[in-house]
Design a protein around this motif. Sequence first.
Motif, short mmCIF file in Angstrom:
data_model
loop_
_atom_site.label_atom_id
_atom_site.label_comp_id
_atom_site.label_asym_id
_atom_site.label_seq_id
_atom_site.Cartn_x
_atom_site.Cartn_y
_atom_site.Cartn_z
N VAL A 70 -11.98 -18.63 32.63
CA VAL A 70 -13.21 -18.37 33.21
C VAL A 70 -14.18 -18.53 32.18
O VAL A 70 -13.75 -17.51 31.62
CB VAL A 70 -12.86 -16.86 34.25
CG1 VAL A 70 -14.50 -16.64 34.35
CG2 VAL A 70 -11.64 -16.94 35.10
N VAL A 71 -14.74 -19.17 32.03
CA VAL A 71 -16.00 -19.52 31.14
C VAL A 71 -17.65 -18.88 31.75
O VAL A 71 -17.50 -20.07 32.58
CB VAL A 71 -16.08 -20.54 30.18
CG1 VAL A 71 -17.23 -20.73 29.61
CG2 VAL A 71 -14.79 -21.29 29.92
N GLU A 72 -17.78 -17.79 31.76
CA GLU A 72 -19.49 -17.38 32.64
C GLU A 72 -19.82 -16.36 31.29
O GLU A 72 -19.22 -15.40 30.86
CB GLU A 72 -18.99 -16.77 33.79
CG GLU A 72 -19.57 -15.82 34.40
CD GLU A 72 -20.86 -17.10 34.88
OE1 GLU A 72 -22.26 -16.37 33.79
OE2 GLU A 72 -20.45 -17.03 35.47
N ARG B 189 -18.40 -12.71 35.32
CA ARG B 189 -17.12 -12.90 34.94
C ARG B 189 -15.87 -12.16 35.03
O ARG B 189 -14.78 -12.35 35.45
CB ARG B 189 -17.62 -13.34 33.46
CG ARG B 189 -15.67 -13.12 32.35
CD ARG B 189 -16.62 -13.90 30.78
NE ARG B 189 -16.79 -12.36 30.15
CZ ARG B 189 -17.66 -11.83 30.06
NH1 ARG B 189 -18.74 -12.68 30.16
NH2 ARG B 189 -18.30 -10.73 29.30
N GLU B 190 -16.45 -10.88 35.46
CA GLU B 190 -15.56 -9.72 35.72
C GLU B 190 -14.87 -9.97 37.08
O GLU B 190 -14.12 -9.46 37.22
CB GLU B 190 -16.06 -8.29 35.64
CG GLU B 190 -15.28 -7.47 35.20
CD GLU B 190 -16.02 -5.39 35.49
OE1 GLU B 190 -15.98 -5.15 35.89
OE2 GLU B 190 -16.95 -6.12 33.62
N ALA C 95 -12.74 -12.83 37.52
CA ALA C 95 -11.77 -13.04 36.55
C ALA C 95 -10.88 -11.52 37.73
O ALA C 95 -9.36 -11.90 37.85
CB ALA C 95 -11.82 -11.89 35.25
N VAL D 298 -5.52 -15.13 34.11
CA VAL D 298 -6.65 -14.82 33.36
C VAL D 298 -6.63 -14.84 32.02
O VAL D 298 -7.01 -13.93 31.20
CB VAL D 298 -7.49 -14.30 34.69
CG1 VAL D 298 -9.17 -14.99 33.93
CG2 VAL D 298 -7.75 -14.72 35.50
N THR E 181 -10.71 -15.10 29.26
CA THR E 181 -12.00 -14.98 29.14
C THR E 181 -12.36 -15.99 28.09
O THR E 181 -12.31 -15.76 27.15
CB THR E 181 -12.16 -13.89 30.46
OG1 THR E 181 -12.61 -12.63 29.27
CG2 THR E 181 -12.12 -13.55 31.97
N GLU F 85 -17.25 -16.05 27.07
CA GLU F 85 -18.44 -16.15 27.72
C GLU F 85 -19.22 -17.35 26.84
O GLU F 85 -20.93 -17.00 27.33
CB GLU F 85 -19.30 -14.56 26.90
CG GLU F 85 -19.32 -14.63 25.69
CD GLU F 85 -19.21 -12.60 24.77
OE1 GLU F 85 -20.43 -12.37 24.72
OE2 GLU F 85 -18.56 -11.86 25.85
#
Length: 101
Positions: free
Chosen positions: A9-11, A17-18, A21, A31, A33, A35
């Motif tokens: 997850v790229v946010e 993002r939380e 995920a 998952v 992550t 940022e």
Amino acid sequence: MAGEPLVLVVEDEPAQREVLAYNIKAEGYQVITAEAGDEALVLVRETPPDVIVLDWMLPHVSGIEVCRQLKMGVDTARIPVIMLSARSEETDKIRGLETGA
């Protein structure tokens, strides 16, 4: 947890993002992550995910550029990318799809 598909997850927004995920984990996926786009590119090379959920607007390297670089790579071209965006213009959707999302 071995054997579960891995999702990157790229946010850049921590709350977003939380939530992403959390919901993906709740469906039984592993998952990791990132940022920022440059961080995502490093993670993909270190731990190739089964799928990437990628925000379009990221600091340093945009999501669209991350997607473009991944689709050009021999080892990363086949990783499915789901692009997230607040952009709603038809041209933006087409650009995302043409990039490989």
